[in-house]
Scaffold this motif. Structure first.
Motif: not given
Length: 485
Positions: A83-85, A90, A236, A239, A252, A361
């Motif tokens: 997951i790119e924050l 997101q 995480e 999320l 993440t 983030a």
């Protein structure tokens, strides 16, 4: 357990290729968060273009804790949640570049067998900065380390990754096979050269002729790798669950990623240039910029921020005093040591790092950045100090960084709250930091960290002055004094 199911959110990007078409080409040792957010993502992107499906990853590990990761990944068909924050939102994806994970055994038999397999053309590594058996005093491979000595005495039953690589290369030489490439993806200067020394040095203990064959025939490309990837915790996992992904080991990371690689391979390679990897013979220039500015910068904000009561990297960057300290050290003491690369001037790269560290983030903890200073300081801070001293350049801020690390290792914050152990050598460091409160010089008399810097009168005096002030006046007053000059 199936990672992808009817509850998976439509926003999750899934592998854009048929995973049944993938076949093994790479053994990767060390399936931590960084690898799964970096090398595995680049390959996932490449496979999505319909390219090089015979370069899929088989995971491996040589430590007991790796068994937990193996079990978790095999249970979900070796898929990983990434997951790119960013401040904008997101971006979840499921990465499918890995297809298997070899059994973990004390003497690494299954790993050796997979490396012997003719389909294995690259063995890649992320085994941490401290996992290469380098003697910090000499900055060279240490063949006297007990684990390496044991592998030299029992080369057919090795317990280290380098012993396993040597055993596999010996078998391939005996069978007349072309050797695989050994590709480090760890964040250490000259990682290919360091890996080469470790493999050849281990081989030399049991078979000098094999060591010479490895030196003549095996490729060890240098690389620079970069992506901020926090540790996984309950946040995480929650999320990932919010996107309908029941993954006990999600990753993440920040949106930015970079990989600079020397084009030196014995049996070909994936076409990674198609997905943004830079191939160059000038890896060291990129590496120096990244290690001095980013990794050194992490150390600069970590101990200062922690002692100022911050918990996260972006909190430290939003603290006016910590941020001012970071900028002054970088601009006056670090940037003059760094040369431009085609993509960045040192000044532009610093601006990029400032933005990346400030990403609210990512939630990268300062505790993670403070971890393992005994291994990270000699690689990320001490070389900058040594180079500055050679050119008679200023080192006040870097000396303060060393003092902040020492003060942190004393094991308690200024309000008396205990700092939980945060280094493999914590007990020794804590005792030494306590003594250094009244005898600062003793902290510098760690050749494994500082080499011969203890004998540099200018640096020793600066370090002693800053450490004394930290104990007498506290971090806020001390940082303010440095920032105001």
């Amino acid at each position: 357990m199936t990672l992808i199911n009817d509850k998976t959110d439509a926003r999750v990007a899934l592998p854009a290729y048929d995973r049944k078409t993938l076949s093994h080409g790479i053994v990767h040792v060390g399936l931590g968060n960084f690898h799964r957010a970096h090398q595995a993502v680049y390959l996932d992107d490449l496979f999505a273009r319909g390219l090089d499906h015979d370069w899929a990853i088989t995971g491996a590990g040589v430590r007991a804790p790796d068994a937990r990761m193996r079990a978790a990944l095999l249970a979900q068909d070796c898929l990983s949640t990434v997951i790119e924050l960013s401040a904008e939102g997101q971006s979840p994806r499921v990465v499918g570049a890995m297809i298997d994970y070899v059994d973990i055994a004390e003497t690494n038999g299954p790993l050796i067998a997979r490396m012997i397999d003719a389909a294995t053309r690259i063995v890649s590594l992320t085994v941490t900065e401290g996992g290469y058996f380098v003697d910090p005093a000499t900055e060279t491979f240490d063949p006297t380390h007990p684990d390496i000595v044991a592998d030299g005495a029992a080369p057919d039953a090795p317990r280290t990754v380098f012993g396993a690589i040597v055993a596999a290369l010996a078998a391939r030489r005996g069978a007349g096979q072309t050797p695989f490439t050994v590709m480090s993806c760890d964040n250490i200067p000259g990682n290919g050269d360091v890996t080469r020394d470790a493999v050849i040095g281990t081989a030399r203990l049991s078979d000098p002729a094999l060591a010479e064959w490895i030196a003549a025939n095996v490729a060890f490309p240098n690389s620079m790798v970069d992506r901020i990837t926090p540790a996984t915790g309950d946040r995480e996992r929650a999320l990932a669950a919010s996107f309908g992904l029941s993954d006990p080991v999600p990753v993440t990371c920040e949106p930015f990623r970079q990989w600079v690689l020397q084009d030196s391979f014995t049996q070909g390679r994936p076409r990674l240039e198609e997905v943004g990897v830079t191939f160059t013979d000038n890896v060291h220039a990129y590496e120096r910029m990244k290690i001095r500015i980013l990794n050194g910068g992490h150390a600069i904000i970590a101990y200062a921020g922690a002692l100022m009561g911050c918990d996260l990297a972006d909190e430290a960057m939003s603290h006016p005093l910590v941020h001012a300290y970071f900028r002054k050290v970088e601009e006056t003491e670090v940037l003059p040591q760094v040369h431009p690369v085609p993509e960045f001037t040192p000044e532009a790269y610093l601006e990029l790092i400032d933005q990346r560290f400030s990403n609210p983030a990512v939630k990268d903890t300062l505790r993670r950045l403070c971890f393992d200073g005994s291994n990270r300081q000699p690689k990320f801070i001490v070389p900058a100090i040594a180079d500055a001293l050679k050119s008679d350049a200023p080192v006040d801020g870097l000396a303060l960084e060393s003092a902040l690390w020492c003060r942190y290792c004393a094991g308690h914050f200024e309000d008396g709250t205990e700092i939980e152990p945060n280094d493999p050598d914590w007990d020794r460091l804590k005792n030494l930091a306590t003594v250094a409160r009244t005898r600062p010089q003793i902290w510098l008399e760690q050749p494994s960290v500082y080499g011969d810097l203890a004998s540099n009168v200018r640096f020793a005096a600066l370090f002693a002055r800053w450490l004394t002030r930290l104990w007498e006046d506290g971090a806020q007053v001390t940082l303010d004094a440095y920032v105001k000059g």
